[in-house]
Each structure stands twice: as C-alpha cells, then as structure tokens.
Design a protein around this motif. Structure first.
Motif, PDB file in Angstrom:
ATOM      1  N   PHE A 152     -44.960 -81.643 -97.514  1.00 14.68           N
ATOM      2  CA  PHE A 152     -43.850 -83.100 -96.848  1.00 14.68           C
ATOM      3  C   PHE A 152     -45.210 -83.003 -95.552  1.00 14.68           C
ATOM      4  N   THR A 153     -45.268 -81.549 -95.156  1.00 15.47           N
ATOM      5  CA  THR A 153     -45.820 -81.738 -93.321  1.00 15.47           C
ATOM      6  C   THR A 153     -47.700 -81.919 -94.436  1.00 15.47           C
ATOM      7  N   ASN A 154     -47.646 -82.214 -92.316  1.00 17.05           N
ATOM      8  CA  ASN A 154     -49.371 -82.374 -92.463  1.00 17.05           C
ATOM      9  C   ASN A 154     -50.401 -81.713 -92.782  1.00 17.05           C
ATOM     10  N   SER A 155     -51.407 -81.167 -93.265  1.00 19.11           N
ATOM     11  CA  SER A 155     -52.290 -80.394 -92.828  1.00 19.11           C
ATOM     12  C   SER A 155     -53.490 -80.577 -91.930  1.00 19.11           C
ATOM     13  N   GLN A 156     -54.904 -80.453 -91.654  1.00 17.99           N
ATOM     14  CA  GLN A 156     -55.895 -80.924 -90.579  1.00 17.99           C
ATOM     15  C   GLN A 156     -55.635 -82.686 -91.158  1.00 17.99           C
ATOM     16  N   PHE A 157     -55.579 -83.649 -91.853  1.00 21.11           N
ATOM     17  CA  PHE A 157     -55.677 -84.695 -91.672  1.00 21.11           C
ATOM     18  C   PHE A 157     -54.258 -85.192 -92.555  1.00 21.11           C
ATOM     19  N   PRO A 158     -53.922 -86.107 -92.319  1.00 20.72           N
ATOM     20  CA  PRO A 158     -51.972 -86.450 -92.548  1.00 20.72           C
ATOM     21  C   PRO A 158     -52.302 -87.196 -94.118  1.00 20.72           C
TER      22      PRO A 158
END
Length: 643
Positions: A494-500
């Motif tokens: 649900f959150t983002n890593s390096q890229f959304p």
C-alpha cells in the motif's frame, strides 16, 4: 469411457493406409481429441499430433500440428520412423492431496495410449499420449535397457496459425519478463519462456503450453519461433546460461522417458482451475508431511533493501508477523552482516519468541552465478547443506530461500532436486528465487512451497517501468504464470518503495486472493498494514494462501480478472481492473451451495485509489451484488457461512 477410446483407436487402425490419421485418443469427457498422423501417408516417415477441442458440438482444431522427434548422439528418431503398434488403451485414474496450491484434492484422470516406433537401425522409440478433460500430455521414451547417449536435439514443434492470439514472455534465465500480446503480423520471432497462452481466433478454445516432471535425466526447455514465426520448437538452454557452466545438451541413460509436454486446453476458466502440470508429475517422495505448513510471511526487502542488516528492523517485522497472525518471517540477504543490537542468532531467538517461524536467504553459490552476495556456497554441495541445515534446525528456522540459479541445464536441474531432497530430510521448507518456473515439483517434493520466476513487486525497486506496466501485468499472471504452480510475486503493498504504484488499495488487497503461493510474502512495511482500516487489516489476518478450490468468475488477460477461491466452508474473491477507466461488475454467487446463507464482507475501492469502501451483506446462491472498480482498481471479499 475406456470402450470409447478402444473403438476410436480400432477404427483408425482399421482404415486403409491412404488415410493420414493413424489413431485418436479421446479425453474421458469426450471434449478433447489428440490424433496421430503420418506425414508420408504410410507407416514409415515423420509423424505429428493434432489436438482438437469440442464444446456444444462445435469442434475446434486447437493445435493443427505438433511435429515429433528426437536426435540422439548415435542416431536419429524423426524422419524415418516405422510405426510398429499402438498399445492397449490405459485408463489413468488416481487422486492425490496437495498440501498447498489452487486445489487440495486433485485427480489425475486420463486415457493413455503408448505408440511404438523403430528407426532404420531397429532402435525403438515410444510416444506416450494422454488425453485429459482439461488438456493433452505426451512424452517420449526409449524402452531399450542399456546405453548412455547425448541428446543432440528435440524436434517437438507446435504449429500455431498467425491469427491465433498469444501472450508470451521473451526468454530470460530468471523468467522475470513482461508478457506481450500479439497475433497476425505482430507475431515476433524470439525465444520464449514457459508457459505460453493462446486463444483461437473465434474464441472457441484457449490453450496453454508448458512442460512438467522435468527430472535429473533431462534439461529444462523453452520455445523458439526464430526460424518460422508460426512454429514453436522446443529448444535446449543456451550454452552461455549460468556463465557457461554445464552442458546445454542433456545426457541420458536407457531406459529413459522425457518430461511431459503439456497442453492445458478448454475455456479460460478450465485453464485457470487446471492442476494438469502437477497431475502428470511424479507422486510425492516425502513420506511424513505433517511439518509442511503453508502460510503468509512478513518480508522487509521491498521496503528496506538492506533491512536485514539491521537487527531492529528485523525485530519490527517479527512483531508485524505476530500482530497480523502470519506464521513466518523471512530474513533476506545480508543477514550475515547484521548489527545494530544483535546478530543472526539473536534475531532467530527473537522471532521464535514471538511465535513466528523464521525463514532465511542463501545465494545458490558456485560459478554459475556472477552474484557475490554472501553466504554464497552453503547450499552448493550435499555436505554444505547437511552442515547448514543442522545449524538452522537448532536455531528454529523453518525453511530456506535460495537465489540466483541462472540456468536450466541438466546439471542445474540436478542441483534443484538435490536441494529439495536434502531439505526434506531436515524438514526444511524451500523457496526458489531467481529461478525457473514450476515444473510440477511441488507434487513430488511438497516442501517446495514457491518459486519466484515472475516479474513481481520487487520490480518497483528496479526502475520506473513497473509503475505503468504492473496493472496490466497483474491481470495476465492469473492466466499464465500462476496457472502452472506457486508464484511469489511478493504482493499487497500500500505504501511506495523506490518507485510508486498506480494500482489502487483495492487492487493491492485483491492480490492476496488472486496470486497463489505456498509461502505468500507480503512485502509492505509494518505501517503499511497496521494503519489499514479495520476491515482490510482483519482480511489480511485471516486470508488463506492454500486453497481447496479455485474458480474463475470473469476476466480476460490484460483487462480484468475476478476469481473465487474456497478454503473449508469459506470463500474469498479477488477482482482487479487493468484499464484506465472505471468499471462496474456484478458479482454472481452461483458457485455457492444450495440453501446456505453467507455473510459477505466486500472491501472495494473508495472515493479515490487510497480509500476503501466496505459493506456487509447476507447473500446466498441466488444473490448478486454490484461492485465498482476504479481505473487500475480492485476489490477483495470474504464469504463466511452463517451458522
């Protein structure tokens, strides 16, 4: 049904030699036929199969030609094969239980005929042909009792008319590419990964090509249409794979049988629910399986690539697993460099103290991989594995993730299977990463819980591309890669890593149902789950990842998919939309049993892509419920019987 097969074969063999067709094998439900033909219209020459599908009295020529043959180092078994006999029809009928997967009680039921040939030097070749209710499988066999040879080539070639729609992944050793949809003049010439999905132009039939029961006597293969766009030939590994280690051509010792060549066939729903890849595989060699438990896993790599170096981060993810009622937590790479309050022994003690079982990552080691990440060689030999598994058991570890195989040559197939056998002796679960796609091994070694072999959520870390391609890719995988076995996409973020992300929260939640994996690694950071609304959080605390039944409700690759899965008396539904337009779907519950009411919890897209809209309702078999999916949106639902 056995008499039907006998009469079909008898008729074909009784006709005059002017007829090209030699015999037919028919599925138990009479919907699928596979026929053997002579290219020269007589008993000597080249031979091919034709697979047909009939539904509602319409007969579709699914695969018009499958050329047969092998080239061995000592002689050829293709162009001058003399037909000797067709053996008596055999009814294959067995049931087995799967400890994890899309279905718990599986049936291996088919009609089988073995056809015998000899080449000009009188060397014998058998072709074993099976017709199933959901497809066709065949394999080669050399029945003679002695001799060791190099297999120079396999000539099996599937002819596919260009107008047939197909979804294919360009060959790469990690099987982590995207699928390309194409037909007509858009058909590309490439080497291709398994599995491959096809749809006839008139939509009367779908089929998926794969292979199964690959063992130490052969290599893994792929498909190539580089010579002719309409002909997909089985092709051995590239000599350069695995840094050039190992032979790209397998060595066989007689008597010998090849892997099964598998064609899952029928409606799109038939393909999604099929267990044919496992059905044709060898039965389990693990006698005591009480210790093999599927489950959800907390995993820190996606949100913190170097998180396993940090003891405090490890503890946070152990706490997450405990709070979410997930049985496992994975310690990924760099665990041997852990600091900031503890080391690997401390981490194992902490995880176990929370009632969670730890899993641990290893480099596959050896010169077949360029990757130097440590620990590198502790899984490489039998002696290495015995020493390491002994240590892991003492520390409470339940399984291993082994990475970077980079080859499907015969020596690498042996390595995979050696790992599984040694792990079973120590009651260790296994997860292969950076690897081939499933070949039915989870039936033979049920401690093999999952494979990567997919472009999954990890690719949000690798560059901006997956942000835009993931929504469509996610709706192709249930019809392709995940059909043939467990798939660790590492979903539900649900959150983002390096890229959304562009996918909605509802889309992400749905992946917990749509994607099947014996160890389902949920990849988000703790706050990504702990800050969810109560309904979504409760859903992820109880959603199973090993199923008793799977049904496709609706869908088309690259557009959308709605799937229902059953565990015990409860059903779970996941639905996702790939397109950039909102969709309204109507859920029908005809799959529910008669006279039973269920509490429906529907968690759908809310006002925007980071919001949910949850509703509760009593439904039964006759009910219908409308659900809205945002662009790139989705929903998840549970159905629990009311006592």
């Amino acid at each position: 049904m056995k008499s039907t097969v006998v009469s079909a074969i008898f008729f074909a063999l009784s006709t005059c030699s002017a007829f090209v067709q030699k015999l037919i094998v028919q599925s138990p439900n009479q919907k699928i036929n596979v026929a053997l033909f002579s290219s020269q219209n007589n008993d000597v020459g080249a031979w091919y199969l034709k697979a047909s599908y009939s539904d509602n009295e319409k007969i579709s020529e699914a695969i018009p030609r499958i050329d047969l043959g092998l080239s061995r180092s000592d002689q050829d078994f293709s162009s001058e094969l003399k037909f000797l006999k067709a053996g008596k029809p055999l009814l294959i009928n067995e049931q087995y239980t799967a400890l994890h997967g899309k279905k718990s009680v599986c049936t291996n039921s088919a009609n089988e005929v073995t056809v015998s040939f000899e080449n000009p030097s009188k060397a014998k070749l058998n072709i074993i042909i099976r017709a199933y209710n959901d497809g066709v499988a065949f394999r080669y066999g050399f029945p003679e009792k002695k001799g060791t040879f190099e297999m120079k080539d396999e000539l099996t070639t599937y002819s596919v008319p260009n107008e047939t729609m197909r979804w294919m992944e360009k060959w790469n050793p990690a099987n982590e590419g995207l699928y390309t949809a194409m037909s007509d003049d858009k058909v590309q010439k490439q080497e291709w990964c398994y599995p491959v999905l096809f749809q006839l132009k008139d939509s009367s039939c779908w089929y998926l090509l794969h292979e199964s029961d690959v063992n130490r006597t052969y290599c893994g293969s792929k498909l190539s249409n580089q010579v002719d766009a309409s002909k997909y030939k089985i092709t051995f590994p590239n000599p350069k794979d695995g840094r050039g280690m190992g032979s790209s051509t397998p060595t066989i010792t007689l008597p010998w049988k090849s892997p099964w060549r598998v064609m899952i066939m029928g409606s799109l729903s038939d393909i999604v629910s099929s267990t044919l890849v496992d059905d044709v595989s060898s039965p389990s060699v693990v006698k005591n399986t009480d210790w093999i438990k599927p489950g959800l896993v907390s995993w820190n790599y996606w949100s913190s690539n170097h998180g396993t170096k940090d003891y405090k981060v490890v503890c946070e993810f152990a706490d997450l697993a405990a709070r979410m009622n997930w049985p496992y937590m994975l310690l990924d790479w760099e665990w041997d460099a852990m600091s900031n309050g503890g080391n690997i022994e401390d981490a194992a003690k902490y995880i176990v103290s929370k009632g969670v079982k730890p899993l641990i990552w290893y480099n596959s080691g050896g010169n077949h991989t360029w990757v130097s990440s440590t620990p590198k060689d502790r899984m490489l030999t039998h002696e290495n594995r015995v020493e390491e598994f002994t240590k892991l058991k003492k520390m409470g570890f339940a399984g291993v993730k082994i990475d970077f195989f980079e080859s499907e040559k015969q020596d690498m197939i042996k390595y995979y299977l050696d790992i599984l056998e040694d792990a079973a002796q120590f009651e260790m679960l296994v997860y292969f990463h950076g690897c081939l796609v499933p070949r039915g091994w989870s039936r033979t070694y049920p401690n093999l819980m999952t494979y990567e072999g997919v472009r999954g959520a990890e690719w949000y870390n690798n560059g901006p591309e997956f942000t835009t391609t993931a929504p469509e890719h996610n709706t192709i995988l249930p019809f392709t890669r995940n059909v043939v076995g467990p798939m660790d996409y590492t979903p539900v973020t649900f959150t983002n890593s390096q890229f959304p992300h562009l996918t909605s929260y509802g889309h992400e939640l749905a992946l917990s149902v749509l994607f099947e994996s014996g160890l389902q690694h949920l990849a988000d950071r703790p706050e990504g789950y702990l800050e969810l609304p109560d309904a979504a959080k409760a859903f992820l605390k109880c959603v199973p990842n090993a199923w008793d039944e799977t049904k496709l409700l609706e869908g088309y690759p690259g557009k959308d998919v709605l799937m229902a899965r059953r565990k015990g008396d409860a059903w779970y539904i996941g639905g996702i939309n790939a397109e950039i337009r909102e969709k309204q779907k109507t859920l029908q519950f005809g799959f529910l049993p008669d006279k039973v009411k269920y509490k429906l919890t529907l968690i759908a897209d809310g006002k925007h892509d980071k919001a949910f809209a949850t509703k509760y309702q009593v439904v039964d078999k006759s009910s219908s419920v409308d659900v809205r999916m945002l662009r790139r949106g989705g929903f998840a639902a549970s159905l629990v019987p009311i006592q």
